[in-house]
Design a protein around this motif. Structure first.
Motif, PDB file in Angstrom:
ATOM      1  N   GLU A   1      54.992 -11.072  40.165  1.00 53.77           N
ATOM      2  CA  GLU A   1      53.946 -11.783  40.787  1.00 53.77           C
ATOM      3  C   GLU A   1      53.665 -13.159  39.904  1.00 53.77           C
ATOM      4  OE1 GLU A   1      50.574  -9.273  40.019  1.00 53.77           O
ATOM      5  OE2 GLU A   1      51.243  -7.942  41.614  1.00 53.77           O
ATOM      6  N   ALA A   2      54.783 -13.855  39.925  1.00 54.49           N
ATOM      7  CA  ALA A   2      54.891 -15.166  39.121  1.00 54.49           C
ATOM      8  C   ALA A   2      54.606 -16.396  40.095  1.00 54.49           C
ATOM      9  CB  ALA A   2      56.203 -15.361  38.357  1.00 54.49           C
ATOM     10  N   MET A   3      54.119 -16.219  41.440  1.00 56.56           N
ATOM     11  CA  MET A   3      54.191 -17.468  42.190  1.00 56.56           C
ATOM     12  C   MET A   3      52.975 -17.026  43.164  1.00 56.56           C
ATOM     13  SD  MET A   3      57.368 -17.143  44.502  1.00 56.56           S
ATOM     14  CE  MET A   3      57.224 -18.699  45.172  1.00 56.56           C
ATOM     15  N   GLY A   4      52.368 -18.201  43.878  1.00 56.23           N
ATOM     16  CA  GLY A   4      51.513 -18.027  44.445  1.00 56.23           C
ATOM     17  C   GLY A   4      52.092 -17.393  45.866  1.00 56.23           C
ATOM     18  N   LYS A   5      51.102 -16.961  46.987  1.00 54.11           N
ATOM     19  CA  LYS A   5      51.408 -16.255  48.204  1.00 54.11           C
ATOM     20  C   LYS A   5      51.889 -17.287  49.270  1.00 54.11           C
ATOM     21  CE  LYS A   5      49.663 -13.673  52.290  1.00 54.11           C
ATOM     22  NZ  LYS A   5      48.617 -12.967  52.932  1.00 54.11           N
ATOM     23  N   GLU A   6      51.583 -18.534  49.285  1.00 51.00           N
ATOM     24  CA  GLU A   6      51.906 -19.464  50.284  1.00 51.00           C
ATOM     25  C   GLU A   6      53.253 -19.895  49.738  1.00 51.00           C
ATOM     26  OE1 GLU A   6      50.576 -23.758  51.917  1.00 51.00           O
ATOM     27  OE2 GLU A   6      49.085 -22.708  50.830  1.00 51.00           O
ATOM     28  N   ASP A   7      53.538 -20.301  48.465  1.00 47.94           N
ATOM     29  CA  ASP A   7      54.942 -20.669  48.018  1.00 47.94           C
ATOM     30  C   ASP A   7      55.823 -19.565  48.214  1.00 47.94           C
ATOM     31  OD1 ASP A   7      53.965 -23.136  47.155  1.00 47.94           O
ATOM     32  OD2 ASP A   7      53.489 -22.421  45.025  1.00 47.94           O
ATOM     33  N   ARG A   8      55.479 -18.354  48.066  1.00 51.57           N
ATOM     34  CA  ARG A   8      56.338 -17.195  48.210  1.00 51.57           C
ATOM     35  C   ARG A   8      56.890 -17.002  49.775  1.00 51.57           C
ATOM     36  NH1 ARG A   8      55.949 -12.293  50.300  1.00 51.57           N
ATOM     37  NH2 ARG A   8      53.481 -12.166  50.336  1.00 51.57           N
ATOM     38  N   VAL A   9      55.655 -17.180  50.638  1.00 50.97           N
ATOM     39  CA  VAL A   9      55.913 -17.118  51.992  1.00 50.97           C
ATOM     40  C   VAL A   9      56.991 -18.160  52.608  1.00 50.97           C
ATOM     41  CG1 VAL A   9      55.014 -17.142  54.247  1.00 50.97           C
ATOM     42  CG2 VAL A   9      53.910 -15.798  52.582  1.00 50.97           C
ATOM     43  N   ASP A  10      56.777 -19.460  51.973  1.00 52.50           N
ATOM     44  CA  ASP A  10      57.420 -20.523  52.607  1.00 52.50           C
ATOM     45  C   ASP A  10      59.065 -20.363  52.073  1.00 52.50           C
ATOM     46  OD1 ASP A  10      55.148 -21.840  53.552  1.00 52.50           O
ATOM     47  OD2 ASP A  10      54.816 -23.064  51.973  1.00 52.50           O
ATOM     48  N   THR A  11      59.265 -19.977  50.779  1.00 51.76           N
ATOM     49  CA  THR A  11      60.640 -20.098  50.350  1.00 51.76           C
ATOM     50  C   THR A  11      61.297 -18.834  50.999  1.00 51.76           C
ATOM     51  OG1 THR A  11      59.566 -20.723  48.304  1.00 51.76           O
ATOM     52  CG2 THR A  11      61.854 -19.812  48.243  1.00 51.76           C
ATOM     53  N   GLU A  12      60.710 -17.845  50.936  1.00 48.18           N
ATOM     54  CA  GLU A  12      61.247 -16.623  51.951  1.00 48.18           C
ATOM     55  C   GLU A  12      61.641 -16.829  53.278  1.00 48.18           C
ATOM     56  OE1 GLU A  12      60.404 -12.543  49.178  1.00 48.18           O
ATOM     57  OE2 GLU A  12      58.975 -13.054  50.815  1.00 48.18           O
ATOM     58  N   TYR A  13      60.758 -17.455  53.802  1.00 50.23           N
ATOM     59  CA  TYR A  13      60.780 -17.895  55.194  1.00 50.23           C
ATOM     60  C   TYR A  13      62.281 -18.674  55.418  1.00 50.23           C
ATOM     61  CZ  TYR A  13      60.532 -20.000  59.811  1.00 50.23           C
ATOM     62  OH  TYR A  13      60.876 -20.553  61.087  1.00 50.23           O
ATOM     63  N   GLU A  14      62.558 -19.508  54.602  1.00 45.22           N
ATOM     64  CA  GLU A  14      63.621 -20.361  54.533  1.00 45.22           C
ATOM     65  C   GLU A  14      64.855 -19.443  54.273  1.00 45.22           C
ATOM     66  OE1 GLU A  14      64.260 -23.897  54.819  1.00 45.22           O
ATOM     67  OE2 GLU A  14      62.438 -24.077  56.012  1.00 45.22           O
ATOM     68  N   ILE A  15      64.733 -18.797  53.411  1.00 39.53           N
ATOM     69  CA  ILE A  15      65.894 -17.829  52.825  1.00 39.53           C
ATOM     70  C   ILE A  15      66.343 -16.947  54.323  1.00 39.53           C
ATOM     71  CG2 ILE A  15      66.541 -15.879  51.448  1.00 39.53           C
ATOM     72  CD1 ILE A  15      64.832 -17.050  49.239  1.00 39.53           C
ATOM     73  N   PHE A  16      65.296 -16.448  54.671  1.00 36.93           N
ATOM     74  CA  PHE A  16      65.491 -15.264  55.854  1.00 36.93           C
ATOM     75  C   PHE A  16      65.977 -16.026  57.136  1.00 36.93           C
ATOM     76  CE2 PHE A  16      61.828 -12.359  54.212  1.00 36.93           C
ATOM     77  CZ  PHE A  16      62.758 -12.053  52.922  1.00 36.93           C
ATOM     78  N   THR A  17      65.469 -17.112  57.269  1.00 38.70           N
ATOM     79  CA  THR A  17      65.856 -17.732  58.663  1.00 38.70           C
ATOM     80  C   THR A  17      67.190 -18.270  58.731  1.00 38.70           C
ATOM     81  OG1 THR A  17      64.785 -19.655  58.149  1.00 38.70           O
ATOM     82  CG2 THR A  17      63.502 -17.991  59.713  1.00 38.70           C
ATOM     83  N   ASN A  18      67.267 -18.935  57.365  1.00 38.50           N
ATOM     84  CA  ASN A  18      68.885 -19.364  57.232  1.00 38.50           C
ATOM     85  C   ASN A  18      69.814 -18.648  57.029  1.00 38.50           C
ATOM     86  OD1 ASN A  18      68.513 -22.603  57.124  1.00 38.50           O
ATOM     87  ND2 ASN A  18      66.847 -21.893  55.784  1.00 38.50           N
ATOM     88  N   LEU A  19      69.560 -17.105  56.418  1.00 39.80           N
ATOM     89  CA  LEU A  19      70.544 -16.215  56.382  1.00 39.80           C
ATOM     90  C   LEU A  19      70.916 -15.726  57.723  1.00 39.80           C
ATOM     91  CD1 LEU A  19      69.861 -13.757  53.420  1.00 39.80           C
ATOM     92  CD2 LEU A  19      72.048 -15.083  54.070  1.00 39.80           C
ATOM     93  N   ALA A  20      69.936 -15.746  58.690  1.00 37.75           N
ATOM     94  CA  ALA A  20      69.979 -15.372  60.144  1.00 37.75           C
ATOM     95  C   ALA A  20      71.098 -16.280  60.698  1.00 37.75           C
ATOM     96  CB  ALA A  20      68.683 -15.360  60.781  1.00 37.75           C
TER      97      ALA A  20
END
Length: 353
Positions: free
Chosen positions: A84-103
Motif C-alpha cells: 500500500e505504498a502508492m495512491g489509488k489513482e497512480d496505481r490505476v494509471d500505471t497498471e493500465y499502461e502495463i496491462f494494455t501494452n502487454l496485450a
C-alpha cells in the motif's frame, strides 16, 4: 549534480530523443532513468514501476520486444500494491499502461488468448473508477483481437458494449458514429443474411452521425457511404447503391478533386448499376467519364483502365449506344438546305468570274 537532478535531466533527454526519432539513444536514456529511479526512490516505489513501464513501452514501439520489461514492471507494481505504498489513482494509471501494452505485445506475437487476458485485467481494474474512455479503448482492442481470429460474434459483442457507452455519453457524436461504422462492417462481413438488417441499421446510423458532426463532404462520411454502397451491391440492392453514389458524387469532386480515384470509383459503381438495369446508353456515358479519369490517373496500361476500356468497348457495340452515336452524327451534320444554299453560292460566284 544530485541523483534526482540527473533523473530529471535524463527524462528530458529521453523525451527529446523520442521527439527527434533517435530511438536507440532514447532507449539508453530510459535505461538510465530506470536505474536512477531505483537509486532515488528505492526498488519498491511506484516511480520505479513507471520507469520500467516507459522503458517497456519504448521497446514495444521502437524494437518490437517488450514482454520481459512489462512483466518486470508488473512485479514491481505487485510489491508496491501489497505494501500500500502508492495512491489509488497512480496505481490505476500505471497498471493500465502495463496491462494494455502487454496485450499489444501478445497480439503482435500471435498469442490472442494472452492478449485478451490482459485486456480483461485492464477492464477489471477500470471498473473501480468507471473510466469510460479507457473502458471503450479496451473493448475496441478486444474486438480487434477477436475479429483477427475470425470470431465475429465475439467482436460484435465487444463493439456493442462500446456503442452503448458512447451513446450514453454523447448521442449522435463522433465516437458513436465511428463505433456504429465498425459494427456495420462487422455485421456485413459475417455473410449471414439475418445480420443484414443490423448492418443496414448501423450503416445508416453512422452516416447520419458523421453528416451531423463532420458534414457530408468529410472523408469519414464519404468512406462510410462507400462501405454501405458495396454492402448494398453484395445484397442485391443496386438501385440504392447507385442513388447513394449519385448523391455524394458532387461532394467527392469537391473533397478529392474532379480527376480523383474516388470520383472514378463512384462513376464505376453508378455505371455498373446502370448496365445491370439495361440502361446501356447511360452506362456508356458514365463509364466513359470513368475511363477518362482512369487514363489520366493510371495510364491506359493499368489493369483498372483496361477493365473499364473493355466494358466501354462492349457497350459501344450495343444497338442502343450505336443508335445514339448515329443520331449524334446526324445532329452535328449541317441541314440539307444549308448545303444546297452554300453550293449555289459557290456556283454563282464561279459563273460571275
Amino acid at each position: 549534480m544530485t541523483p534526482a537532478e540527473k533523473l530529471t535531466l535524463c527524462e528530458r533527454r529521453a523525451q527529446s530523443l523520442a521527439d527527434s526519432e533517435e530511438y536507440d539513444p532514447c532507449i539508453q536514456e530510459l535505461v538510465r532513468c530506470l536505474a536512477l529511479s531505483r537509486l532515488v526512490y528505492g526498488n519498491e516505489h511506484f516511480a520505479v514501476a513507471q520507469a520500467q513501464s516507459r522503458l517497456a513501452k519504448a521497446y514495444l514501439q521502437y524494437k518490437a520486444e517488450a514482454e520481459s520489461s512489462f512483466h518486470k514492471a508488473a512485479i514491481v507494481m505487485g510489491d508496491i500494491v501489497a505494501q500500500e505504498a502508492m495512491g489509488k489513482e497512480d496505481r490505476v494509471d500505471t497498471e493500465y499502461e502495463i496491462f494494455t501494452n502487454l496485450a499489444r505485445v501478445y497480439q503482435r506475437q500471435g498469442r490472442p488468448e494472452k492478449a485478451l487476458s490482459q485486456c480483461e485485467r485492464a477492464l477489471e481494474l477500470l471498473q473501480e473508477g468507471a473510466q469510460l474512455n479507457r473502458i471503450c479503448c479496451v473493448y475496441k482492442n478486444m474486438a480487434a483481437i477477436e475479429q483477427a481470429q475470425g470470431h465475429l460474434d465475439r467482436a460484435i459483442e465487444h463493439l456493442l458494449q462500446v456503442h452503448s457507452i458512447a451513446l450514453s455519453q454523447s448521442p449522435g457524436g463522433l465516437e458513436g458514429a465511428q463505433i456504429a461504422h465498425s459494427l456495420a462492417l462487422a455485421y456485413s462481413s459475417t455473410s449471414e443474411p439475418h445480420h443484414n438488417d443490423s448492418a443496414t441499421r448501423f450503416f445508416e446510423e453512422s452516416i447520419s452521425a458523421y453528416r451531423s458532426t463532420l458534414g457530408p463532404q468529410d472523408t469519414l462520411t464519404l468512406s462510410a457511404q462507400d462501405d454501405f454502397s458495396h454492402f448494398l451491391l453484395l445484397t442485391g440492392q443496386q438501385e440504392r447503391c447507385a442513388e447513394i453514389q449519385r448523391e455524394c458524387l458532387a461532394y467527392k469532386k469537391s473533397t478529392f478533386g474532379e480527376l480523383s480515384a474516388e470520383v472514378a470509383e463512384a462513376l464505376q459503381l453508378i455505371g455498373g448499376v446502370e448496365m445491370t438495369q439495361g440502361q446501356m446508353r447511360h452506362a456508356h456515358r458514365t463509364l466513359k467519364k470513368c475511363l477518362d479519369i482512369q487514363n489520366m490517373l493510371y495510364g491506359p496500361q493499368h489493369k483498372k483502365t483496361k477493365a473499364t476500356q473493355r466494358t466501354v468497348d462492349m457497350l459501344s457495340q450495343s444497338p442502343e449506344v450505336g443508335e445514339r452515336r448515329k443520331e449524334s452524327r446526324l445532329e452535328t451534320r449541317p441541314p440539307f438546305c444549308a448545303v444546297i444554299s452554300s453550293a449555289s453560292e459557290v456556283t454563282s460566284n464561279m459563273s460571275n468570274s
